[in-house]
Motif scaffolding. Structure first.
Motif, short mmCIF file in Angstrom:
data_model
loop_
_atom_site.label_atom_id
_atom_site.label_comp_id
_atom_site.label_asym_id
_atom_site.label_seq_id
_atom_site.Cartn_x
_atom_site.Cartn_y
_atom_site.Cartn_z
N GLN A 180 0.83 -1.21 0.00
CA GLN A 180 0.00 0.00 0.00
C GLN A 180 0.86 1.25 0.00
O GLN A 180 0.57 2.21 -0.70
CB GLN A 180 -0.95 -0.01 1.20
N SER A 218 1.00 4.02 -2.96
CA SER A 218 0.78 5.43 -2.63
C SER A 218 1.95 6.30 -3.09
O SER A 218 1.76 7.33 -3.74
CB SER A 218 0.58 5.56 -1.12
N GLN A 266 1.04 -7.20 -5.49
CA GLN A 266 -0.19 -7.35 -4.72
C GLN A 266 -1.23 -8.17 -5.50
O GLN A 266 -2.39 -8.22 -5.10
CB GLN A 266 -0.78 -5.97 -4.40
#
Length: 182
Positions: free
Chosen positions: A60, A64, A90
């Motif tokens: 994550q 980002s 992912q």
């Protein structure tokens, strides 16, 4: 097989002090020294930082930072590829493919196209689409050979051989058009 470390000039390939490598059986980058990679996160240039974050299973955060990098980049080519890598780690295949296709449109040179096709091939291999992976890896190999990038051509050739090996192990001829998905 690619191996390497990050230095002051970014990602470098070489055996001394290697902290990551590409696993020949899975074609995935793996961390050999998590502690060293984690300790160097603050030193890495932004592209390598996003890549390292995804290898450290901080997906994550990688996505980002990758999105922010992409938004602020004048040359979107490499940020697209590193963001695709973060998505791929992912298992977000659709997003990874979208980023890779955007990078392919921006390639504008055989060497850059080869890099994208190699990354597409690794994603397809990860998705167990071995025939399609082999086709992309062969394309990347040919492009690297024509641009006289011998080391990169060898890396592609190793990946291509692995994809073909998996196809043969599964009883599928690498160029069999009846098998569209591997």
């Amino acid at each position: 097989m690619a191996t390497g470390v990050f230095g002051k000039r970014g990602r470098s390939v070489g055996p001394e002090g290697e902290i990551w490598r590409t696993d020949l059986s899975t074609l995935r980058d793996v961390v050999l020294d998590r502690e060293a990679m984690t300790a160097r996160l603050g030193e890495y240039p932004s592209l390598e930082r996003v890549w390292a974050l995804s290898l450290l299973d901080r997906g994550q955060q990688a996505v980002s930072e990758g999105r922010a990098l992409l938004t602020n980049s004048t040359d979107r080519f490499r940020p697209l590829l590193v963001l695709a890598h973060a998505y791929q780690r992912q298992y977000q295949w659709h997003e990874a493919a979208r980023m890779q296709e955007d990078a392919l449109r921006l390639a504008r040179s055989p060497a850059r196209e080869a890099l994208v096709r190699y990354e597409i091939g690794r994603r397809l291999f990860d998705e167990a689409l071995y025939r399609d992976a082999a086709a992309e890896l062969e394309w990347a190999h040919d492009l690297y050979r024509t641009t006289v990038r011998e080391r990169l051509a060898r890396v592609c050739d190793q990946a291509l051989k692995r994809a073909r090996e998996v196809l043969l192990t599964n009883g599928i001829a690498p160029n069999d058009p009846s098998n569209q998905t591997g």
